[in-house]
Design a protein around this motif. Sequence first.
Motif, short mmCIF file in Angstrom:
data_model
loop_
_atom_site.label_atom_id
_atom_site.label_comp_id
_atom_site.label_asym_id
_atom_site.label_seq_id
_atom_site.Cartn_x
_atom_site.Cartn_y
_atom_site.Cartn_z
N LEU A 1 0.88 -1.40 -0.23
CA LEU A 1 0.31 0.20 0.08
C LEU A 1 0.63 1.11 -0.52
O LEU A 1 1.45 1.36 0.35
CB LEU A 1 -0.74 -0.23 1.44
CG LEU A 1 -1.86 -1.24 1.17
CD1 LEU A 1 -2.26 -1.19 2.32
CD2 LEU A 1 -2.73 -0.92 -0.17
N ARG A 2 0.61 1.92 -0.52
CA ARG A 2 0.64 3.37 -0.68
C ARG A 2 -0.06 4.63 -0.36
O ARG A 2 -1.05 4.52 -0.68
CB ARG A 2 1.33 4.16 -2.30
CG ARG A 2 2.06 2.52 -2.45
CD ARG A 2 2.49 2.77 -4.22
NE ARG A 2 3.19 1.47 -4.85
CZ ARG A 2 3.99 1.28 -6.32
NH1 ARG A 2 2.90 1.91 -7.17
NH2 ARG A 2 4.32 0.22 -6.39
N CYS A 3 0.57 6.00 0.36
CA CYS A 3 -0.55 6.60 0.53
C CYS A 3 -1.37 7.74 -1.11
O CYS A 3 -1.08 7.10 -1.75
CB CYS A 3 0.05 7.99 0.67
SG CYS A 3 -1.06 9.40 1.20
N GLY A 4 -2.44 7.42 -0.51
CA GLY A 4 -3.89 7.72 -1.62
C GLY A 4 -4.30 6.53 -2.57
O GLY A 4 -5.12 6.72 -3.38
N ASP A 5 -4.23 5.59 -2.04
CA ASP A 5 -4.53 3.79 -2.94
C ASP A 5 -5.62 3.95 -2.28
O ASP A 5 -6.56 4.27 -1.56
CB ASP A 5 -3.67 2.97 -2.00
CG ASP A 5 -1.99 2.62 -3.26
OD1 ASP A 5 -2.33 3.20 -4.23
OD2 ASP A 5 -1.13 1.50 -2.60
N VAL A 6 -6.33 3.34 -3.23
CA VAL A 6 -7.63 3.01 -3.36
C VAL A 6 -8.23 1.62 -3.07
O VAL A 6 -7.55 0.71 -4.29
CB VAL A 6 -8.96 3.26 -3.88
CG1 VAL A 6 -10.37 2.94 -4.11
CG2 VAL A 6 -8.82 4.70 -4.27
N LEU B 1 -3.10 2.25 5.46
CA LEU B 1 -3.38 3.66 4.54
C LEU B 1 -3.06 4.94 5.27
O LEU B 1 -3.08 6.26 4.97
CB LEU B 1 -4.62 4.06 3.78
CG LEU B 1 -4.14 2.98 3.18
CD1 LEU B 1 -5.42 2.87 2.15
CD2 LEU B 1 -3.19 3.29 1.37
N ARG B 2 -4.09 5.07 6.94
CA ARG B 2 -3.91 6.52 7.50
C ARG B 2 -2.90 5.94 7.81
O ARG B 2 -1.95 7.82 8.31
CB ARG B 2 -4.97 6.09 8.51
CG ARG B 2 -4.64 7.39 9.89
CD ARG B 2 -5.70 6.90 11.06
NE ARG B 2 -4.92 5.70 11.81
CZ ARG B 2 -5.29 4.92 13.00
NH1 ARG B 2 -6.55 4.84 13.27
NH2 ARG B 2 -4.83 4.18 13.73
N GLY C 1 -5.61 7.46 2.41
CA GLY C 1 -6.40 6.38 0.66
C GLY C 1 -7.68 6.07 1.28
O GLY C 1 -8.58 6.84 2.36
N ARG C 2 -8.51 5.20 0.74
CA ARG C 2 -9.97 4.94 0.48
C ARG C 2 -10.40 2.98 0.23
O ARG C 2 -9.31 2.75 -0.11
CB ARG C 2 -10.44 5.66 -0.75
CG ARG C 2 -11.73 5.06 -0.24
CD ARG C 2 -12.00 5.87 -2.06
NE ARG C 2 -14.05 5.41 -2.06
CZ ARG C 2 -14.55 6.27 -3.68
NH1 ARG C 2 -13.66 6.30 -4.13
NH2 ARG C 2 -15.51 5.92 -3.00
N ARG D 1 -10.67 5.69 -9.63
CA ARG D 1 -8.89 4.99 -9.36
C ARG D 1 -9.31 3.92 -8.21
O ARG D 1 -10.31 3.36 -7.96
CB ARG D 1 -8.47 5.90 -8.45
CG ARG D 1 -7.23 5.36 -7.83
CD ARG D 1 -6.34 6.15 -6.81
NE ARG D 1 -4.74 6.23 -6.56
CZ ARG D 1 -3.98 6.48 -6.24
NH1 ARG D 1 -4.25 7.40 -6.04
NH2 ARG D 1 -2.77 5.96 -5.93
N ASP E 1 -6.37 0.45 -6.72
CA ASP E 1 -5.36 0.16 -6.57
C ASP E 1 -5.11 -1.31 -6.67
O ASP E 1 -3.27 -2.39 -7.06
CB ASP E 1 -4.26 0.98 -5.94
CG ASP E 1 -3.91 2.23 -6.06
OD1 ASP E 1 -3.63 2.70 -7.14
OD2 ASP E 1 -5.21 3.17 -5.62
#
Length: 264
Positions: free
Chosen positions: A78-83, A102-103, A108-109, A192, A194
């Motif tokens: 996981l990376r920052c902003g991932d969905v 993600l937090r 992210g979502r 988006r 991911d």
Amino acid sequence: MVEGATDAGVHRVALRVSPRLAGSNPGLVKISPRWAATVRVRRQGVRLELDLRDNLQAVLYYAGRYEPAVRRFLRDELRCGDVVLDVGANIGAHALTAAKRLRELGGGRVIAFEPAADSAAKLGAGAARNDVQLEVVPAALGERRELATLRADSRYDEADAGVRSLYGDGEVVQEVPVLRLDDWAREHELDRLDVVKLDIEGAELAALAGASRTIKRLRPRAVLVEDKRPESSGRMHAVLDELGYLPTGAVLDHNAVFRPELTG
């Protein structure tokens, strides 16, 4: 907990507590499904409310972990902003882990599809308990929009939420809505995607059929699909190949990892 420190140990704990394998564990005392057996615990940084009558939740309680290879994959991937899309999220063992990660990364979502009303309620409660963002969609994914019957698995106790499916042979749990991901993504303007995790007790092919346009359009960089049924494995690989995804060779706790085929 000591045995659960290794991946092989988690597997051994799962074999011991499985009602399906009760004949191989004659000395094991099982909790009756008629009894309340709910405990609140913290496992790997996530606060959970577990029902020990359920096989999956019992493994998580006694071993301290569930599908540890999948959890490690999510933490590393996981990376920052991932969905992230978790289809068949159950009580959120992986969805809550992904949301927490993600937090930590900055945002992210996580979208969790879970048709069973009791499990979906636990997802929402788990998100609140851990102060993470989690979108719960109380529906199953398939190849057409319809109502379907969610059933238990006759090989397990009636309280085993983790093995319910649209193809079960046990008692009826409830009628559930089935959606196509392509329809849901269009209606909710999903732009988006991911990481996809798909674990829905044999309905993976139907879900992929209803998600083909979304996967082709958004090209998630990783797709994890439960792959432990020899009768459908070849077809599942062929469907993903048609979508432009190739197996990496990694199989994490029965979940095969696929990546987009490189072009050009």
